[in-house]
Design a protein around this motif. Structure first.
Motif: not given
Length: 117
Positions: A84-86, A44-45, A31-33, A99-103
């Motif tokens: 992301v879950d971290g 959740g990011d 994720a972007m930090v 969210g971003r994208g899809f499964a």
């Protein structure tokens, strides 16, 4: 890495960013930090992509477009957006979260998911 971090060519499959992650983190969801910087993020990011290379100087390559395969946690169904879950994995974004994208392919045996970005 030659050239450092750049926002040029942002529609290429990969992008370069700064990171404090190591080669041991290659393959994880990031994720972007910070400004042009990726990390594992917090639970959740927004999912930025898959870490594919880390250089000694702290520059990394991330797959940010196309179809990327990353580990996931929890329960995830095809068609669901992710965050992301971290811990270097993605998870279902749930309701009320963008969210971003899809499964597109979920492999429950390997605990991996292909995300269409």
């Amino acid at each position: 890495m030659l050239g450092g971090v750049s926002n040029q060519g942002v529609f290429a499959r990969t992008r370069t960013f700064k990171t404090s992650l190591t080669k041991a983190d290659v393959g994880k969801a990031v994720a972007m930090v910070g400004n042009n910087e990726v990390g594992l993020g917090a639970d959740g990011d927004m999912f930025a992509g898959k870490l594919v290379r880390v250089e000694k100087d702290g520059i990394c390559t991330v797959e940010t477009h196309g179809n990327v395969k990353v580990p996931y946690s929890g329960t995830l169904a095809v068609g669901k957006p992710v965050v992301v879950d971290g811990t270097g994995k993605v998870k279902d974004a749930g309701t009320g979260t963008n969210g971003r994208g899809f499964a597109s392919v979920v492999d429950a045996t390997a605990s991996t998911v292909e995300i269409e970005l």
